[in-house]
Design a protein around this motif. Structure first.
Motif, PDB file in Angstrom:
ATOM      1  N   GLY A   9       0.818  -1.199   0.000  1.00  0.00           N
ATOM      2  CA  GLY A   9       0.000   0.000   0.000  1.00  0.00           C
ATOM      3  C   GLY A   9       0.860   1.260   0.000  1.00  0.00           C
ATOM      4  O   GLY A   9       1.792   1.329   0.795  1.00  0.00           O
ATOM      5  N   THR A 151      -1.091  -6.132   8.174  1.00  0.00           N
ATOM      6  CA  THR A 151      -0.446  -6.027   6.869  1.00  0.00           C
ATOM      7  C   THR A 151       1.012  -6.430   6.904  1.00  0.00           C
ATOM      8  O   THR A 151       1.505  -7.124   6.004  1.00  0.00           O
ATOM      9  CB  THR A 151      -0.543  -4.567   6.368  1.00  0.00           C
ATOM     10  OG1 THR A 151      -1.871  -4.089   6.535  1.00  0.00           O
ATOM     11  CG2 THR A 151      -0.128  -4.460   4.918  1.00  0.00           C
ATOM     12  N   SER A 173      -6.531  -3.672   5.640  1.00  0.00           N
ATOM     13  CA  SER A 173      -5.944  -4.579   4.653  1.00  0.00           C
ATOM     14  C   SER A 173      -6.758  -5.846   4.422  1.00  0.00           C
ATOM     15  O   SER A 173      -6.263  -6.794   3.826  1.00  0.00           O
ATOM     16  CB  SER A 173      -4.516  -4.956   5.076  1.00  0.00           C
ATOM     17  OG  SER A 173      -4.494  -5.510   6.370  1.00  0.00           O
ATOM     18  N   LYS A 194      -5.504  -0.126   0.057  1.00  0.00           N
ATOM     19  CA  LYS A 194      -5.283  -1.565  -0.130  1.00  0.00           C
ATOM     20  C   LYS A 194      -6.296  -2.124  -1.135  1.00  0.00           C
ATOM     21  O   LYS A 194      -5.933  -2.543  -2.219  1.00  0.00           O
ATOM     22  CB  LYS A 194      -5.423  -2.315   1.190  1.00  0.00           C
ATOM     23  CG  LYS A 194      -4.839  -1.626   2.408  1.00  0.00           C
ATOM     24  CD  LYS A 194      -3.345  -1.706   2.475  1.00  0.00           C
ATOM     25  CE  LYS A 194      -2.856  -1.191   3.833  1.00  0.00           C
ATOM     26  NZ  LYS A 194      -1.401  -1.221   3.970  1.00  0.00           N
ATOM     27  N   SER A 333       1.895  -8.847  -1.198  1.00  0.00           N
ATOM     28  CA  SER A 333       0.532  -8.442  -0.880  1.00  0.00           C
ATOM     29  C   SER A 333      -0.327  -8.705  -2.109  1.00  0.00           C
ATOM     30  O   SER A 333      -0.055  -8.184  -3.193  1.00  0.00           O
ATOM     31  CB  SER A 333       0.486  -6.965  -0.486  1.00  0.00           C
ATOM     32  OG  SER A 333       1.162  -6.775   0.747  1.00  0.00           O
ATOM     33  N   TYR A 335      -3.743  -8.255  -2.867  1.00  0.00           N
ATOM     34  CA  TYR A 335      -5.065  -7.664  -2.696  1.00  0.00           C
ATOM     35  C   TYR A 335      -5.974  -7.972  -3.891  1.00  0.00           C
ATOM     36  O   TYR A 335      -5.564  -8.581  -4.876  1.00  0.00           O
ATOM     37  CB  TYR A 335      -4.936  -6.153  -2.501  1.00  0.00           C
ATOM     38  CG  TYR A 335      -4.145  -5.759  -1.276  1.00  0.00           C
ATOM     39  CD1 TYR A 335      -4.562  -6.124  -0.001  1.00  0.00           C
ATOM     40  CD2 TYR A 335      -2.971  -5.020  -1.393  1.00  0.00           C
ATOM     41  CE1 TYR A 335      -3.838  -5.758   1.128  1.00  0.00           C
ATOM     42  CE2 TYR A 335      -2.241  -4.651  -0.277  1.00  0.00           C
ATOM     43  CZ  TYR A 335      -2.672  -5.020   0.978  1.00  0.00           C
ATOM     44  OH  TYR A 335      -1.944  -4.668   2.084  1.00  0.00           O
TER      45      TYR A 335
END
Length: 358
Positions: A9, A151, A173, A194, A333, A335
């Protein structure tokens, strides 16, 4: 060519959303001006905000007994807003600490209220979460605050805590990654960067009966009741952030909503965790029962190879894989906007790197 972006992020946004925003950037729907140039009081922008809120309400099943606020300052501003809106200076509040973000919320909370740490995972280096039966909560606490997904450490709750006092969740998140029962919470807040939109915007979902509890000396800009009474427009709101968030909400609805998104996210996470678990070269430090769906940290068997891994990953257009400085190693990450193809590309690279260096 867009790279595979695993940033924690500000994170990846859906390509379809960016393309639509690009097409509308200079002339929003024939208005003759960019959406960033519209007055926040104009019927056009009020309509944008109303559609964004309605879409979010549909996605999460938010009832009329909850207010939806579009706030500035990100989630970190809510670390102060929560105690100022829900407690008095001499009240006790309960907080659960499971990682760096709940630690920051704790530090801010201690400045503004008497904080009881009901549970902490620090002794395990934030790799597991104690069962709620082991927590030491306060019967008359003003609220119970926790972070469902950390996160930085990739630590996630597999349960929603039971609470007789308002349950407050920092969902920055994890929001919109799966269905949730909003009615279990007093307040949900989430930084946008996020799964929602650009940095600077924060969504606050607050049960209406909790409005009006704020301290008398709370700054007006932090007062949820004032924000709700003014439809999040007590001051000039983050207009472009709200516009983009609305496009993201529409995109999620077009995919089939949060049930469909959850299925996609589970496949992505399973793909990546399998590569890690099937290898002696990579490792994930988190208790398997507490692994995050969104943030996957992993280490290499030989930490001296970290720099080489990151350099070669970047050459392969696999970006932002360096772990947080407080944890080290790597972190991917994944997302909502990170596609399965990006996760597959990362897994293929990890296989190659292990073969060459294992």
């Amino acid at each position: 060519m867009r790279a595979h972006n695993f940033c924690a992020g500000p994170a990846a946004l859906p390509a379809a959303v960016l393309e639509r925003a690009q097409a509308e950037l200079l002339n929003w729907q024939g208005a003759g001006a960019s959406v960033m140039e519209l007055s926040h009081r104009s019927p056009e922008f009020v309509g944008i905000a109303e559609r964004a809120e309605a879409s979010l309400r549909r996605l999460l099943g938010i009832g009329d007994d909850y207010a939806v606020l579009f706030q500035q300052g990100g989630a970190s501003q809510q670390f102060a807003s929560v105690p100022l809106n829900l407690s008095r200076a001499d009240d006790t509040v309960d907080q659960v600490v499971t990682g760096q973000w709940s630690k920051k919320a704790l530090a801010e909370g201690k400045r503004l209220a008497n904080v009881n740490v009901a549970s902490s995972s620090e002794s395990s280096n934030f790799t597991t979460i104690a069962p709620q039966s082991d927590w030491s909560t306060t019967p008359d606490a003003a609220y119970l605050h926790y972070c469902p997904n950390e996160t930085i450490g990739g630590l996630e709750f597999a349960f929603v805590p039971k609470s007789d006092v308002p349950l407050i969740a920092d969902m920055s998140s994890t929001i919109l990654s799966r269905p949730i029962d909003v009615d279990q919470f007093g307040v949900i807040y989430a930084g946008a960067q996020k799964n929602i939109g650009p940095a600077g915007l924060c969504i606050v979902i607050v049960r209406r009966d909790l409005l009006g509890r704020a301290r008398e000396n709370i700054p007006a800009m932090l007062n949820w009741k004032i924000a709700a009474e003014n439809d999040s427009m007590y001051n000039t709101p983050p207009t472009f952030g709200i516009y983009l968030a609305g496009l993201v909400f529409e995109w999620l609805e077009s995919l089939g909503g949060l049930d469909a998104m959850y299925a996609i996210n589970k496949r992505k996470a399973q793909t990546l965790y399998k590569v890690i678990d099937d290898s002696e070269f990579y490792a994930n430090p988190v208790d398997p029962q507490c692994r995050s769906l969104m943030n996957v940290p992993f280490t290499l068997a030989d930490a001296t190879l970290d720099k080489v891994f990151l350099e070669q990953a970047e050459e392969a257009q696999l970006l932002n894989l360096k772990g947080h400085r407080s944890v080290g190693g790597m972190r991917a990450s994944i997302y909502n906007a990170v596609e399965q193809a990006s996760v597959d590309a990362l897994c293929e690279f990890m296989h190659r790197f292990e073969k060459d260096n294992g």
